[in-house]
Design a protein around this motif. Structure first.
Motif, PDB file in Angstrom:
ATOM      1  N   PHE A 462       0.818  -1.233   0.000  1.00  0.00           N
ATOM      2  CA  PHE A 462       0.000   0.000   0.000  1.00  0.00           C
ATOM      3  C   PHE A 462       0.840   1.265   0.000  1.00  0.00           C
ATOM      4  O   PHE A 462       0.382   2.316   0.405  1.00  0.00           O
ATOM      5  N   SER A 463       2.078   1.161  -0.449  1.00  0.00           N
ATOM      6  CA  SER A 463       2.902   2.378  -0.523  1.00  0.00           C
ATOM      7  C   SER A 463       4.087   2.134  -1.447  1.00  0.00           C
ATOM      8  O   SER A 463       4.367   0.992  -1.837  1.00  0.00           O
ATOM      9  N   ASP A 483       1.925   7.268  -0.305  1.00  0.00           N
ATOM     10  CA  ASP A 483       0.748   6.476   0.044  1.00  0.00           C
ATOM     11  C   ASP A 483       0.052   5.938  -1.217  1.00  0.00           C
ATOM     12  O   ASP A 483      -0.267   6.700  -2.119  1.00  0.00           O
ATOM     13  N   LEU A 484      -0.161   4.623  -1.259  1.00  0.00           N
ATOM     14  CA  LEU A 484      -0.840   4.035  -2.433  1.00  0.00           C
ATOM     15  C   LEU A 484      -2.089   3.265  -1.985  1.00  0.00           C
ATOM     16  O   LEU A 484      -2.311   2.140  -2.417  1.00  0.00           O
ATOM     17  N   THR A 485      -2.876   3.883  -1.122  1.00  0.00           N
ATOM     18  CA  THR A 485      -4.076   3.160  -0.691  1.00  0.00           C
ATOM     19  C   THR A 485      -5.148   3.162  -1.790  1.00  0.00           C
ATOM     20  O   THR A 485      -5.960   2.263  -1.860  1.00  0.00           O
ATOM     21  N   HIS A 486      -5.139   4.209  -2.637  1.00  0.00           N
ATOM     22  CA  HIS A 486      -6.130   4.237  -3.721  1.00  0.00           C
ATOM     23  C   HIS A 486      -5.576   3.560  -4.952  1.00  0.00           C
ATOM     24  O   HIS A 486      -5.005   4.186  -5.832  1.00  0.00           O
ATOM     25  N   MET A 487      -5.713   2.266  -4.965  1.00  0.00           N
ATOM     26  CA  MET A 487      -5.211   1.460  -6.080  1.00  0.00           C
ATOM     27  C   MET A 487      -6.336   0.541  -6.510  1.00  0.00           C
ATOM     28  O   MET A 487      -7.316   0.347  -5.789  1.00  0.00           O
ATOM     29  N   PRO A 488      -6.234  -0.056  -7.685  1.00  0.00           N
ATOM     30  CA  PRO A 488      -7.310  -0.958  -8.093  1.00  0.00           C
ATOM     31  C   PRO A 488      -7.367  -2.198  -7.201  1.00  0.00           C
ATOM     32  O   PRO A 488      -6.395  -2.524  -6.518  1.00  0.00           O
ATOM     33  N   ASP A 489      -8.506  -2.843  -7.207  1.00  0.00           N
ATOM     34  CA  ASP A 489      -8.621  -4.184  -6.629  1.00  0.00           C
ATOM     35  C   ASP A 489      -7.887  -5.107  -7.613  1.00  0.00           C
ATOM     36  O   ASP A 489      -8.339  -5.324  -8.735  1.00  0.00           O
TER      37      ASP A 489
END
Ligand code: TPP
Length: 555
Positions: A462-463, A483-489
């Motif tokens: 997530f980062s 921060d990479l919490t907004h990533m695709p499923d």
């Protein structure tokens, strides 16, 4: 002529993308069914596929792209191959020679834009040049220190008619290959290794490229000298050999770094000795009295560390020349090996796995057990790359592929696809962080279209993990834009491309998920949601010397 020349050079696969300036080539491609063209989804993917193909198969990778944006999309891939000495031929379309320099549609100065990331390049404005240029390009890309060569072909040349002429004998002024080893230098190197009290050998990609691993092992054993490898040199010396120091450099093993910093003779073979290997240059290997440098590229001599003994030669030839001159080693050598064993015990590789979170090392250890020194593992860039490098006892070369010199995020997926085309007989695993993975994820389509048996191991923290670790440790703990919490499923993403996938966040599910991946024919993705705070250790803080490495906190 272009397509026939590629056939003559033994090319089987081309990774490419069509456009206005290379359509004449594509018009005739169907007449050459022996050339299998892989339609990528982005030209960067083509360059990395050709790169992975070349590293896995030992044959040059071939790329096609159109002019302007098409060719410029290759730049990162060319740079990646150039930094790691990978043979590649890129054939780009250029606007007609009559409008070069007149801002024609999709014109760009591709030679200018790529000259610093290619071993050589050609602008072909006359059909008479073509057969010679292609023949030369393959020669230059694959000999000496290998590298990418770009051929920019004007569209009117692609449409011209001329008789095919078989290329004449190669005559390239200024490009001379050095086939010999300086025997005096070889004798001096042997004498220095024999009389050393605390010698170390470091071995790089050149050892693998020249297939010198058995000569290296023979020399290390005869000279009773421990061997560490660079990141790209992994596999050049078996990690479980009693003389192995595993990986060197600023994320190398503590015992290797101790050995380098206490060595009195340091032989560096087939490597550039870059800042990742030396850390703080002024304090690199401070006790060394004799540096020996073996490299096929004379321009590497003294670029970073001035050697006392220089051998500009192919690694296999140089090691073979040194070996017969080794004498009885100094009796104190046993003490040196005992000291190294002590460092091995004091500074083992370790990781924390008591916090209930999924640890990347647990995932990789299971994956590697299955790969078992038979499969190719292609890693991306970041923490995932260093974990993948450190957590396996590689016993042979050619199985670990990654972007060492350029550190190109987005390399792993397309390079793994290329590796699979190059070695269809060998299982291929792709290890990536989620940040790098999304940079070239469009190439999932290629894996699905060709039903390639590539298993993707996503270490999802997530980062931008490596950057987050640097910020935590060396930039005052300020976490800025990582921060990479907004990533695709990622499971849905894979499925959208037509690829089966699983998500795993518990230790117990690691093995069943790998079982499922291995039972499935064709590509498969596993999204491992790992501990977001997991770090790479050992690590040398930026600007510090190799002595000052940090180790993993207590497990
Ligand atoms: C194309 C490119 N852009 C930026 C970087 C700088 N960089 C190095 S590692 C890293 C973070 C990688 O994050 P991720 O892919 O999630 O892998 P992780 O470190 O978390 O394993 C970044 C941004 C790079 N190496 N390549």
């Amino acid at each position: 002529m272009i397509l026939e020349a590629l056939e003559r050079e033994g090319v089987e696969h081309i990774f490419g993308y069509p456009g206005g300036a290379n359509l004449p080539i594509y018009q005739h491609l169907p007449e050459h069914p022996r050339l299998k063209h892989i339609l990528v989804r982005h030209e960067q993917g083509a360059a990395h596929m050709a790169d992975g193909y070349a590293r896995a198969s030992g044959r040059p990778g071939v790329v096609f792209a159109t002019s302007g944006p098409g060719a410029l999309n290759l730049v990162t891939g060319l740079c990646t191959a150039y930094m790691d000495s990978v043979p590649m031929i890129a054939i780009t379309g250029q606007v007609p020679s009559t409008v070069v320099g007149r801002d024609a549609f999709q014109e760009s100065d591709v030679i200018g834009a790529t000259s610093s990331v290619t071993k050589h390049s050609y602008l072909v404005t006359n059909i008479g040049q073509l057969p010679r240029v292609i023949h030369e390009a393959f020669h230059i890309a694959t000999t000496g220190r290998p590298g990418p060569v770009l051929i920019d072909v004007c569209r009117d040349v692609q449409q011209a008619n001329a008789d095919q002429v078989t290329p004449e004998r190669l005559d390239i002024p200024g490009y001379r290959l050095n086939g010999h080893v300086d025997l005096d230098g070889a004798r001096q190197a042997a004498a220095a290794l024999t009389s050393a009290k605390q010698p170390v050998i470091l071995s790089g990609h050149g050892v693998i490229l020249s297939h010198a691993e058995s000569q290296l092992q023979a020399l290390a054993e005869a000279a009773v000298t421990p061997v560490g490898t660079t990141l790209l040199g992994i596999g050049g010396f078996p990690v479980q050999h009693p003389l192995s120091l595993h990986m060197t450099g600023f994320m190398g093993t503590g015992y290797c770094l101790k050995a380098v910093q206490n060595a009195d003779v340091l032989m560096m073979v087939g490597m550039r000795v870059d800042d990742r290997v030396t850390a703080k240059l002024a304090e690199f290997a401070p006790k060394v009295k004799t540096f020996i440098h073996v490299d096929i590229d004379g321009s590497e001599m003294g670029k970073n560390v001035r050697p006392h003994i220089e051998l500009v030669a192919d690694a296999k030839a140089a090691l073979s020349a040194i070996l017969p001159h080794l004498g009885e080693v100094d009796p104190d050598r046993r003490q040196w090996l005992t000291q190294i064993d002590r460092w091995r015990e004091e500074h083992p590789l370790r990781y924390k796995h008591s916090n209930g979170q999924l640890q990347p090392q647990d995932v990789l250890i299971d994956m590697y057990r299955r790969a078992n020194n038979e499969a190719i593992v292609v890693a991306d860039v970041g923490q995932n790359q260093i974990w993948a490098a450190l957590w396996w006892n590689y016993d042979r070369p050619g199985l670990f592929i990654n972007s060492g010199g350029a550190g190109t995020m987005g390399f792993a997926l397309p390079a793994a696809i290329g590796a699979k085309f190059g070695r269809p007989d060998v299982p291929v695993w792709c290890v990536a962080g989620e940040g790098g993975f999304v940079m070239t994820a469009q190439e999932l389509s290629v894996a699905v279209e060709h039903q390639l048996d590539v298993k993707i191991v996503l270490l999802n923290n997530f980062s931008l993990g490596m950057v987050r670790q640097f910020q935590d440790d060396f930039y005052g703990g300020v976490r800025s834009q990582v921060d990479l919490t907004h990533m695709p499923d990622f499971v849905k993403l894979a499925e959208a491309y037509g690829m089966p996938a699983l998500r795993v966040d518990r230790f117990e599910d690691i093995a069943p998920s790998f079982d499922a991946a291995q039972r499935t024919k064709g590509p498969f993705l596993i999204d491992f949601r790992i501990d977001p705070e997991a770090n790479v250790y050992p690590i040398v803080p930026l600007g510090k010397s190799l002595n000052e490495f940090w180790e993993a906190p207590d497990a």
